[in-house]
Design a protein around this motif. Structure first.
Motif, PDB file in Angstrom:
ATOM      1  N   PRO A 210       0.830  -1.203   0.000  1.00 55.86           N
ATOM      2  CA  PRO A 210       0.000   0.000   0.000  1.00 55.86           C
ATOM      3  C   PRO A 210       0.866   1.256   0.000  1.00 55.86           C
ATOM      4  CG  PRO A 210      -0.785  -1.574   1.633  1.00 55.86           C
ATOM      5  CD  PRO A 210       0.537  -2.087   1.143  1.00 55.86           C
ATOM      6  N   PRO A 211       0.455   2.301  -0.712  1.00 54.73           N
ATOM      7  CA  PRO A 211       1.275   3.528  -0.797  1.00 54.73           C
ATOM      8  C   PRO A 211       1.687   4.086   0.557  1.00 54.73           C
ATOM      9  CG  PRO A 211      -0.505   3.613  -2.391  1.00 54.73           C
ATOM     10  CD  PRO A 211      -0.758   2.394  -1.552  1.00 54.73           C
ATOM     11  N   GLY A 212       0.805   4.032   1.557  1.00 47.99           N
ATOM     12  CA  GLY A 212       1.120   4.607   2.856  1.00 47.99           C
ATOM     13  C   GLY A 212       2.161   3.846   3.650  1.00 47.99           C
ATOM     14  N   GLU A 213       2.545   2.675   3.171  1.00 46.81           N
ATOM     15  CA  GLU A 213       3.513   1.847   3.897  1.00 46.81           C
ATOM     16  C   GLU A 213       4.863   1.775   3.192  1.00 46.81           C
ATOM     17  OE1 GLU A 213       1.489  -1.877   4.329  1.00 46.81           O
ATOM     18  OE2 GLU A 213      -0.126  -1.031   5.538  1.00 46.81           O
ATOM     19  N   ARG A 214       5.009   2.472   2.081  1.00 46.56           N
ATOM     20  CA  ARG A 214       6.215   2.330   1.266  1.00 46.56           C
ATOM     21  C   ARG A 214       7.448   2.944   1.909  1.00 46.56           C
ATOM     22  NH1 ARG A 214       3.391   3.190  -4.743  1.00 46.56           N
ATOM     23  NH2 ARG A 214       2.136   1.283  -4.575  1.00 46.56           N
ATOM     24  N   HIS A 215       7.242   3.886   2.830  1.00 49.89           N
ATOM     25  CA  HIS A 215       8.391   4.487   3.510  1.00 49.89           C
ATOM     26  C   HIS A 215       9.170   3.454   4.324  1.00 49.89           C
ATOM     27  CE1 HIS A 215       5.322   4.352   6.639  1.00 49.89           C
ATOM     28  NE2 HIS A 215       6.290   4.439   7.512  1.00 49.89           N
ATOM     29  N   LEU A 216       8.497   2.353   4.702  1.00 49.82           N
ATOM     30  CA  LEU A 216       9.163   1.318   5.489  1.00 49.82           C
ATOM     31  C   LEU A 216      10.337   0.711   4.726  1.00 49.82           C
ATOM     32  CD1 LEU A 216       5.985  -0.502   6.873  1.00 49.82           C
ATOM     33  CD2 LEU A 216       7.547   0.981   8.160  1.00 49.82           C
ATOM     34  N   MET A 217      10.224   0.635   3.398  1.00 53.79           N
ATOM     35  CA  MET A 217      11.298   0.047   2.602  1.00 53.79           C
ATOM     36  C   MET A 217      12.585   0.837   2.740  1.00 53.79           C
ATOM     37  SD  MET A 217       9.323  -1.092  -0.882  1.00 53.79           S
ATOM     38  CE  MET A 217      10.849  -1.622  -1.620  1.00 53.79           C
ATOM     39  N   LEU A 218      12.468   2.160   2.761  1.00 50.95           N
ATOM     40  CA  LEU A 218      13.658   3.000   2.901  1.00 50.95           C
ATOM     41  C   LEU A 218      14.283   2.808   4.275  1.00 50.95           C
ATOM     42  CD1 LEU A 218      15.451   5.104   1.544  1.00 50.95           C
ATOM     43  CD2 LEU A 218      13.957   6.878   2.485  1.00 50.95           C
ATOM     44  N   GLU A 219      13.456   2.700   5.310  1.00 52.30           N
ATOM     45  CA  GLU A 219      13.980   2.474   6.661  1.00 52.30           C
ATOM     46  C   GLU A 219      14.727   1.141   6.739  1.00 52.30           C
ATOM     47  OE1 GLU A 219      10.799   2.786   9.467  1.00 52.30           O
ATOM     48  OE2 GLU A 219      10.066   4.682   8.638  1.00 52.30           O
ATOM     49  N   TRP A 220      14.140   0.093   6.181  1.00 51.69           N
ATOM     50  CA  TRP A 220      14.786  -1.216   6.224  1.00 51.69           C
ATOM     51  C   TRP A 220      16.085  -1.218   5.423  1.00 51.69           C
ATOM     52  CZ3 TRP A 220       9.434  -3.442   4.610  1.00 51.69           C
ATOM     53  CH2 TRP A 220       8.609  -3.531   5.741  1.00 51.69           C
ATOM     54  N   THR A 221      16.054  -0.599   4.249  1.00 60.23           N
ATOM     55  CA  THR A 221      17.244  -0.579   3.400  1.00 60.23           C
ATOM     56  C   THR A 221      18.382   0.181   4.064  1.00 60.23           C
ATOM     57  OG1 THR A 221      15.843  -0.672   1.434  1.00 60.23           O
ATOM     58  CG2 THR A 221      18.127  -0.015   1.110  1.00 60.23           C
ATOM     59  N   ASN A 222      18.095   1.343   4.625  1.00 59.12           N
ATOM     60  CA  ASN A 222      19.133   2.117   5.291  1.00 59.12           C
ATOM     61  C   ASN A 222      19.697   1.366   6.494  1.00 59.12           C
ATOM     62  OD1 ASN A 222      19.006   4.246   3.514  1.00 59.12           O
ATOM     63  ND2 ASN A 222      17.605   5.449   4.758  1.00 59.12           N
ATOM     64  N   ARG A 223      18.843   0.624   7.184  1.00 58.81           N
ATOM     65  CA  ARG A 223      19.307  -0.131   8.336  1.00 58.81           C
ATOM     66  C   ARG A 223      20.283  -1.234   7.928  1.00 58.81           C
ATOM     67  NH1 ARG A 223      14.719  -3.292  11.306  1.00 58.81           N
ATOM     68  NH2 ARG A 223      13.780  -1.214  11.162  1.00 58.81           N
ATOM     69  N   VAL A 224      19.976  -1.918   6.845  1.00 61.54           N
ATOM     70  CA  VAL A 224      20.795  -3.056   6.422  1.00 61.54           C
ATOM     71  C   VAL A 224      22.029  -2.613   5.639  1.00 61.54           C
ATOM     72  CG1 VAL A 224      20.826  -5.142   4.989  1.00 61.54           C
ATOM     73  CG2 VAL A 224      18.854  -4.652   6.452  1.00 61.54           C
ATOM     74  N   ILE A 225      21.844  -1.687   4.694  1.00 61.29           N
ATOM     75  CA  ILE A 225      22.933  -1.274   3.808  1.00 61.29           C
ATOM     76  C   ILE A 225      23.717  -0.100   4.368  1.00 61.29           C
ATOM     77  CG2 ILE A 225      23.496  -0.371   1.522  1.00 61.29           C
ATOM     78  CD1 ILE A 225      22.678  -3.318   1.545  1.00 61.29           C
ATOM     79  N   GLY A 226      23.025   0.842   5.017  1.00 56.33           N
ATOM     80  CA  GLY A 226      23.683   2.065   5.452  1.00 56.33           C
ATOM     81  C   GLY A 226      24.102   2.072   6.906  1.00 56.33           C
ATOM     82  N   TYR A 227      24.193   0.889   7.526  1.00 58.65           N
ATOM     83  CA  TYR A 227      24.476   0.863   8.968  1.00 58.65           C
ATOM     84  C   TYR A 227      25.867   1.394   9.308  1.00 58.65           C
ATOM     85  CZ  TYR A 227      27.374  -3.356   8.449  1.00 58.65           C
ATOM     86  OH  TYR A 227      28.362  -4.246   8.105  1.00 58.65           O
ATOM     87  N   GLN A 228      26.779   1.445   8.328  1.00 59.54           N
ATOM     88  CA  GLN A 228      28.120   1.986   8.579  1.00 59.54           C
ATOM     89  C   GLN A 228      28.167   3.502   8.389  1.00 59.54           C
ATOM     90  OE1 GLN A 228      29.850  -0.732   5.564  1.00 59.54           O
ATOM     91  NE2 GLN A 228      31.287  -1.361   7.130  1.00 59.54           N
ATOM     92  N   ASP A 229      27.098   4.060   7.825  1.00 56.92           N
ATOM     93  CA  ASP A 229      27.082   5.470   7.465  1.00 56.92           C
ATOM     94  C   ASP A 229      26.370   6.268   8.555  1.00 56.92           C
ATOM     95  OD1 ASP A 229      27.235   7.163   4.551  1.00 56.92           O
ATOM     96  OD2 ASP A 229      25.931   7.970   6.103  1.00 56.92           O
ATOM     97  N   ASP A 230      27.039   7.293   9.082  1.00 55.03           N
ATOM     98  CA  ASP A 230      26.469   8.027  10.214  1.00 55.03           C
ATOM     99  C   ASP A 230      25.200   8.796   9.855  1.00 55.03           C
ATOM    100  OD1 ASP A 230      27.620   9.947   8.639  1.00 55.03           O
ATOM    101  OD2 ASP A 230      28.972  10.739  10.166  1.00 55.03           O
ATOM    102  N   GLU A 231      24.980   9.065   8.565  1.00 50.38           N
ATOM    103  CA  GLU A 231      23.775   9.795   8.169  1.00 50.38           C
ATOM    104  C   GLU A 231      22.556   8.883   8.083  1.00 50.38           C
ATOM    105  OE1 GLU A 231      22.076  12.450   4.416  1.00 50.38           O
ATOM    106  OE2 GLU A 231      24.213  11.990   4.562  1.00 50.38           O
ATOM    107  N   HIS A 232      22.752   7.646   7.700  1.00 51.31           N
ATOM    108  CA  HIS A 232      21.623   6.769   7.396  1.00 51.31           C
ATOM    109  C   HIS A 232      21.166   5.905   8.561  1.00 51.31           C
ATOM    110  CE1 HIS A 232      21.026   7.630   3.176  1.00 51.31           C
ATOM    111  NE2 HIS A 232      22.333   7.704   3.056  1.00 51.31           N
ATOM    112  N   ALA A 233      22.059   5.439   9.377  1.00 60.05           N
ATOM    113  CA  ALA A 233      21.621   4.548  10.446  1.00 60.05           C
ATOM    114  C   ALA A 233      22.621   4.570  11.589  1.00 60.05           C
ATOM    115  CB  ALA A 233      21.467   3.123   9.926  1.00 60.05           C
TER     116      ALA A 233
END
Length: 326
Positions: free
Chosen positions: A73-96
Motif C-alpha cells: 500500500p502507498p502509505g507503507e512504502r516508507h518502510l522500505m527506505l527504513e529497512w534498506t538504510n538499516r541493512v545497507i547504510g548501517y556503517q554510514d552516520d547519516e543513514h543509520a
C-alpha cells in the motif's frame, strides 16, 4: 538464507519458483507507471535549475517502483527506505545509527532481532495476498508452485528481504552514479540527448562505470587455481566488480566513459546460476529514467561536493548537488 548463498539443488528449486512469478510480462506492465513516476520526480527539479539528485529524485524512484511491483500500500512504502538504510547504510552516520548489543558492540543489522519488523510485515503482506490476490509480485510468489511445492513462510520472508534490499538499493545507487558520469562527460550527455536510441547501451556503460555492488564474497567448494593463485576448498574469495570493470584485457579503453560501448560484458548483475533475478526490472527503470533525464535536464553540472555512502558493499551516493541551464 537467501538464494544468494545457496547451492543446487536447493538453489535451483527456489529460483524456479520465483522465476515463475518474476516474469518479463508482469514487469513490462509497469512501464507506463514507471515512466510517469520518472517525469513526476524530474519535472519539479527541472524547473528549479538545481537539485540534490538522490534526496529529491533518485532515492524515491526505485523505492516506489518496487513497492508497487510488490503490492505494498502507498502509505507503507516508507518502510522500505527504513529497512534498506538499516541493512545497507548501517556503517554510514547519516543513514543509520548502530544499535549496541549487551556487549557494547553494534548488533548485526542482518540479524533476526534487527529484521523482526520486516519479517512480520512480510508475513502480514503474504497473508493479505492469499486472501485477496492481485496482479503484483507478492501475490504471484504466494501462489507460485513447482513440482507441487510452494514457498514456505521462511522462504517467503527471505525473498521479501532480498527483493526489498537488493531490488531497491542497487537501482538507487546506479542512477546517481550514472548521472554523475554524464555530468562529468558532457559530450556523452549531448550524444544521448541527440540520439535516445543509445540509452540502452548507455545504461550498460553506467553499470560498468558505476557498479551498484562493489564486491561479492564466495566460498570455494573445491581446490582451484585462478590467475596463478591457488585457492583451496573452503577459502573465502572476494570478487571486486569495481576492479573487473576496468580490466583492459576485457574492455577497450576502460577508463573512457562511452555511452555506445559494445560489447560490454560487465558483471553488475552477476553471472551464471546466480544471475540477478531482477536484472530486467532494473534495466527497465534505468532506461526510462535516463531517457527522461537527458531530455529534461540539459547539461547537468556538479554544484557542490559529492557525498558517498560509507559502505564496503554498495556503491551508493547520498548527496549529488547538480545545476543546469534550461
Amino acid at each position: 538464507r537467501t538464494v544468494l548463498n545457496m547451492d543446487p539443488p536447493e538453489h535451483m528449486r527456489l529460483r524456479r519458483l520465483v522465476t515463475s512469478a518474476f516474469t518479463r510480462r508482469r514487469l513490462d506492465r509497469f512501464t507506463a507507471a514507471v515512466t510517469a513516476r520518472a517525469r513526476a520526480l524530474l519535472e519539479p527539479v527541472a524547473r528549479s535549475g538545481r537539485c540534490d539528485l538522490p534526496v529529491e529524485v533518485t532515492d524515491d524512484f526505485p523505492l516506489s517502483n518496487l513497492a508497487e511491483l510488490l503490492g505494498m500500500p502507498p502509505g507503507e512504502r516508507h518502510l522500505m527506505l527504513e529497512w534498506t538504510n538499516r541493512v545497507i547504510g548501517y556503517q554510514d552516520d547519516e543513514h543509520a545509527a548502530p544499535v549496541p548489543g549487551s556487549d557494547g558492540r553494534p548488533v548485526n543489522p542482518r540479524s533476526p532481532a534487527m529484521l523482526g519488523d520486516m519479517f512480520a510485515y512480510a508475513d502480514g503482506l503474504a497473508e493479505a495476498k492469499r486472501r485477496r490476490p492481485g496482479e503484483d509480485l507478492m501475490s504471484a510468489l504466494v501462489q507460485a508452485e513447482v513440482d507441487g511445492r510452494r514457498l514456505d513462510d521462511d522462504e517467503l520472508r527471505m525473498f521479501f528481504f532480498l527483493l526489498v534490499i537488493a531490488g531497491n538499493d542497487t537501482v538507487r545507487s546506479a542512477l546517481p552514479g550514472g548521472v554523475l558520469a554524464l555530468a562529468d562527460h558532457p559530450g556523452e550527455h549531448a550524444r544521448l540527448a541527440a540520439d535516445p536510441a543509445l540509452v540502452p547501451s548507455a545504461v550498460e556503460e553506467v553499470l560498468r562505470w558505476h557498479p551498484p555492488v562493489l564486491t561479492f564474497r564466495r566460498t570455494a567448494v573445491r581446490d582451484a587455481e585462478l590467475g596463478g593463485r591457488r585457492i583451496r576448498a573452503g577459502d573465502k574469495v572476494v570478487v571486486y566488480h569495481c576492479s573487473a570493470h576496468f580490466d583492459e584485457r576485457v574492455f577497450d579503453a576502460p577508463m573512457r566513459f562511452d555511452a555506445g560501448r559494445s560489447p560490454n560484458d560487465h558483471l553488475a548483475f552477476g553471472d551464471g546460476p546466480h544471475l540477478c533475478l531482477g536484472a530486467h526490472f532494473a534495466r527497465l527503470q534505468m532506461r526510462i529514467f535516463f531517457t527522461e533525464m537527458v531530455r529534461m535536464l540539459p547539461c547537468p553540472r556538479r554544484d557542490g561536493p559529492v557525498k558517498r555512502l560509507t559502505s564496503n558493499f554498495i556503491n551508493g551516493i547520498s548527496h549529488l548537488p547538480l545545476r543546469w541551464e534550461g
